[in-house]
Design an enzyme around this catalytic site. Structure first.
Site, short mmCIF file in Angstrom:
data_model
loop_
_atom_site.label_atom_id
_atom_site.label_comp_id
_atom_site.label_asym_id
_atom_site.label_seq_id
_atom_site.Cartn_x
_atom_site.Cartn_y
_atom_site.Cartn_z
N ARG A 257 0.95 -1.22 0.03
CA ARG A 257 -0.11 0.08 0.22
C ARG A 257 0.98 1.20 -0.21
O ARG A 257 1.84 1.36 0.82
CB ARG A 257 -0.80 -0.10 1.24
CG ARG A 257 -1.73 1.32 1.46
CD ARG A 257 -1.03 2.14 2.38
NE ARG A 257 -2.17 3.06 2.98
CZ ARG A 257 -1.61 4.11 3.73
NH1 ARG A 257 -0.15 4.13 4.00
NH2 ARG A 257 -2.47 4.95 4.08
N ASP A 259 1.89 4.75 0.62
CA ASP A 259 1.59 5.88 1.38
C ASP A 259 1.44 7.15 0.63
O ASP A 259 2.48 7.42 -0.20
CB ASP A 259 2.44 5.96 2.59
CG ASP A 259 1.98 7.04 3.51
OD1 ASP A 259 0.77 7.02 4.24
OD2 ASP A 259 2.69 8.05 3.75
N ALA A 260 0.55 8.17 0.69
CA ALA A 260 0.39 9.42 0.28
C ALA A 260 1.07 9.48 -1.27
O ALA A 260 1.96 10.22 -1.65
CB ALA A 260 1.22 10.47 1.09
N GLU A 292 -2.92 4.86 -1.58
CA GLU A 292 -3.32 6.07 -0.59
C GLU A 292 -3.21 7.32 -1.18
O GLU A 292 -2.28 7.74 -1.50
CB GLU A 292 -2.92 6.22 0.87
CG GLU A 292 -3.78 7.37 1.78
CD GLU A 292 -2.84 7.83 2.64
OE1 GLU A 292 -3.57 8.57 3.60
OE2 GLU A 292 -1.54 7.91 2.49
N ASP A 312 -12.80 9.23 1.50
CA ASP A 312 -13.96 10.06 1.37
C ASP A 312 -15.07 9.28 2.00
O ASP A 312 -16.09 9.81 2.91
CB ASP A 312 -14.37 10.17 -0.34
CG ASP A 312 -13.61 11.04 -0.97
OD1 ASP A 312 -12.69 11.90 -0.42
OD2 ASP A 312 -13.80 11.39 -2.15
N HIS A 314 -14.83 7.15 4.66
CA HIS A 314 -14.32 7.09 5.97
C HIS A 314 -14.71 8.68 6.65
O HIS A 314 -15.52 8.93 7.60
CB HIS A 314 -12.81 7.10 6.32
CG HIS A 314 -12.52 7.77 7.67
ND1 HIS A 314 -12.23 8.99 7.92
CD2 HIS A 314 -12.54 6.95 8.99
CE1 HIS A 314 -12.10 8.90 9.34
NE2 HIS A 314 -12.06 7.89 9.99
N GLN A 383 -6.52 8.49 10.89
CA GLN A 383 -7.66 9.21 11.31
C GLN A 383 -7.88 9.05 12.89
O GLN A 383 -8.49 9.72 13.36
CB GLN A 383 -9.01 8.70 10.53
CG GLN A 383 -9.11 9.49 9.46
CD GLN A 383 -8.65 8.96 8.11
OE1 GLN A 383 -7.88 8.07 8.18
NE2 GLN A 383 -8.60 9.93 7.08
#
Length: 587
Positions: A257, A259-260, A292, A312, A314, A383
């Site tokens: 995954r 990141d950013a 992400e 979005d 979440h 989050q």
């Protein structure tokens, strides 16, 4: 069948077929570099026109080494495979054949079977501690664990996003073979393992690249997290593409995954990565490239990237569940019910509209994509941990509404992701933690508190002092999920709920999920939406969710009731804080 795996990278210390080790370092800022292997005199390396220094040498596995870039400075290998003495210590030549793989026939799992569990290895006892949790996660219905970054970072505790040596698993969690053992054990239980990787910046402690490879950086495209990375340079692009392939091929991760991803300014790099992965991975093996991406770049999902974290989804659910609208939640404050309907129908909420938080356009149309391209979650490290006090959602939302949202998460055709402890209703906070010292520690502590000065609850300077110090050991310890809560009445209720919902998903939805698409999503009341999806076999999944705290909605009872979160309801009623899911089976 292979007993061990080796991936030949362009940089670092790589074993050769004749038993020697090839050392390679890109140091374009230097004219001379020497290799220093313990107990041996320095040896000059050969420089090519690109500034790549190489040397092939007889060297034992386990030997410590550094690169001497100047008379006064020797540095660890930026592509080091192991840093037992930390990011300031020497690198170690590792033996990729030292771990003998047992689950050698593993081919991964198709994406529609993914039920993801995000975790922090350090909080769960390192790689061995995570391995001990696999049985209970598998029994719940988890099919993939996603591990927050394991790259070496300054100190002994960190979220992992401040890493500086992306090839070296941090010794704080275990050695490289312990990580392979974890992945091997997960595969034996039918579970995928996904790794978070961070390519958009380097952490502030232990990054020496500026001293010998200034061309690694793009100072015109700095991000919130640090100096920009020059992905357009072939050496930089290869460094990170090789890193992905190193994890996929040598460690047998089932995916990464990224990141950013929006901070990776060379968009062409993503296509290069995907092409190399497709060309390298064994035929028939399932591997997954996950994003992400603040840009909501649906085109990357069309072009072969497996899925994207759906921030979005979440964010709008968080606004509806908590009423919070500060910070980036401001983007979802206006008409959140319509926004939720759009997320369930089309995937992304922002598809080119102006983001009121940044003032810039965000996203692109996504309604044609299969639902599984979107990873939905109610909580994750960001989050939760980016809250000043790290509160989990269970402490912020009503129990009934949270139950309904949790059922939506696990029964929607979108790919669900849980955050460690969520399966038992964990109330332990998850805080931002690190292990910096001296001036850097002070800067991080004060920067953290200053970050929340704009929030109404922390405008008082004295109130900001209550925000935990990220560097304190207690902040790390307080973030460890309380496993004793699993045995409480509430803990058992949540575990039973998780097990039941995932059993329904496995039995009724997963076989029907490939290429599942939304039909529509309709507003049926205050904070209430009815969404429908057409599944692979033509069956229709319907989910009606009411997150209001006062209004009852009228619905049509589904032909086959799949799940109802309401304790008491009458037919054709959807009480406040409830969900009803049903299937209309294709005859």
């Amino acid at each position: 069948m292979q007993k061990a795996y080796l991936y030949q990278t362009r940089f670092g210390a790589t074993p050769q077929s004749d038993g020697t080790i090839r050392f390679a370092l890109w140091a374009p800022s230097c004219q001379t570099v020497s290799l220093e292997i313990e107990d041996a005199p320095p040896r000059p390396m050969t420089r090519d026109a690109e500034g790549v220094f190489t040397l092939t040498a007889d060297c034992a596995f386990g030997a410590r080494y550094r690169f001497r870039i100047s008379e006064a400075q020797a540095v660890p290998d930026p592509a080091s495979r192991s840093q037992p003495e930390g990011v300031h210590g020497p690198s170690v030549v590792t033996d990729p054949t030292s771990y003998e793989w047992h689950c050698r026939r593993w081919q991964g799992r198709p994406w529609e079977e993914a039920v993801i569990y995000e975790l922090h290895a350090g909080l769960l006892g390192g790689f061995d501690g995570v391995r001990e949790r696999l049985d209970e996660l598998s029994a719940l219905g988890i099919t993939a664990i996603e591990i927050m970054p394991v790259n070496s970072f300054g100190g002994t505790r960190n979220w992992g996003y401040d890493g500086v040596l992306p090839y070296a698993p941090t010794q704080a969690y275990g050695d490289p073979d312990a990580l392979k053992h974890l992945i091997d054990a997960a595969h034996a239980k039918g579970m995928m393992v996904i790794l978070d990787v961070v390519y958009n910046h380097f952490g502030p402690d232990g990054n020496f690249l500026h001293d010998y490879a200034e061309d690694f950086f793009d100072h015109e495209n700095n991000s919130t997290w640090g100096t920009g990375i020059a992905f357009a340079r072939p050496q930089v692009a290869d460094f990170f593409i090789d890193n992905v392939l190193y994890w996929l091929m040598e460690f047998r991760f089932d995916g990464v995954r990224i990141d950013a991803a929006s901070a990776i300014t060379d968009h062409a790099w993503f296509g290069k990565l995907r092409e190399r992965v497709v060309a390298t991975v064994e035929p028939g093996r399932h591997v997954h490239l996950i994003l992400e991406n603040e840009n909501n770049d649906a085109e990357l999902l069309r072009d072969g990237f497996t899925a994207q974290w759906n921030d979005d989804g979440h964010n709008v659910l968080h606004v509806m569940l908590t009423g919070e609208t500060e910070g980036y939640y401001e983007m979802f404050a206006e008409n959140p019910t319509a926004t939720l309907a759009r997320v369930l129908h089309e995937g992304f909420a922002y598809q080119g509209e102006i983001n009121p938080y940044s003032g810039k356009k965000r996203g692109m149309p996504s309604g044609d994509l299969p639902a599984s391209k979107f990873i939905l979650f109610l909580q994750n490290h960001d989050q939760t941990g980016n809250r000043a006090l790290g509160e989990r959602l269970i402490s912020l939302a009503s129990p009934e509404a949270l139950h309904a949202a949790y059922a939506l998460l696990l029964l929607s055709p979108m790919t669900p992701m849980l955050f460690m402890g969520e399966e038992w209703g964990c109330t332990t906070p998850f805080l931002f933690f690190c292990d910096f010292h001296d001036e850097l520690a002070n800067a991080v502590r004060e920067g953290r508190r200053k970050e929340f000065a704009k929030f109404s609850a922390f405008q008082d300077p004295e109130k900001r002092k209550t925000i935990p110090d990220p560097n304190a050991l207690s902040t790390f310890d307080d973030s460890r999920p309380d496993r004793e809560a699993r045995a409480t009445i509430e803990g058992r209720i949540w575990l039973d709920r998780t097990r039941s919902l995932l059993s329904l998903r496995k039995r009724h939805l997963i076989p029907r999920l490939p290429e599942a698409h939304s039909l529509d999503a309709t507003i049926i009341g205050d904070k209430s939406v009815l969404a429908r999806w057409k599944l692979t076999d033509g069956s229709i999944l319907s989910i009606a969710i009411n997150l209001s705290d006062h209004e009852t909605c009228r619905i049509t009872e589904p032909a086959t009731l799949l799940y109802s979160s309401a304790v008491r309801r009458t037919v054709e009623e959807l009480p406040p804080g409830s969900l009803v899911a049903g299937l209309e089976l294709n005859a």
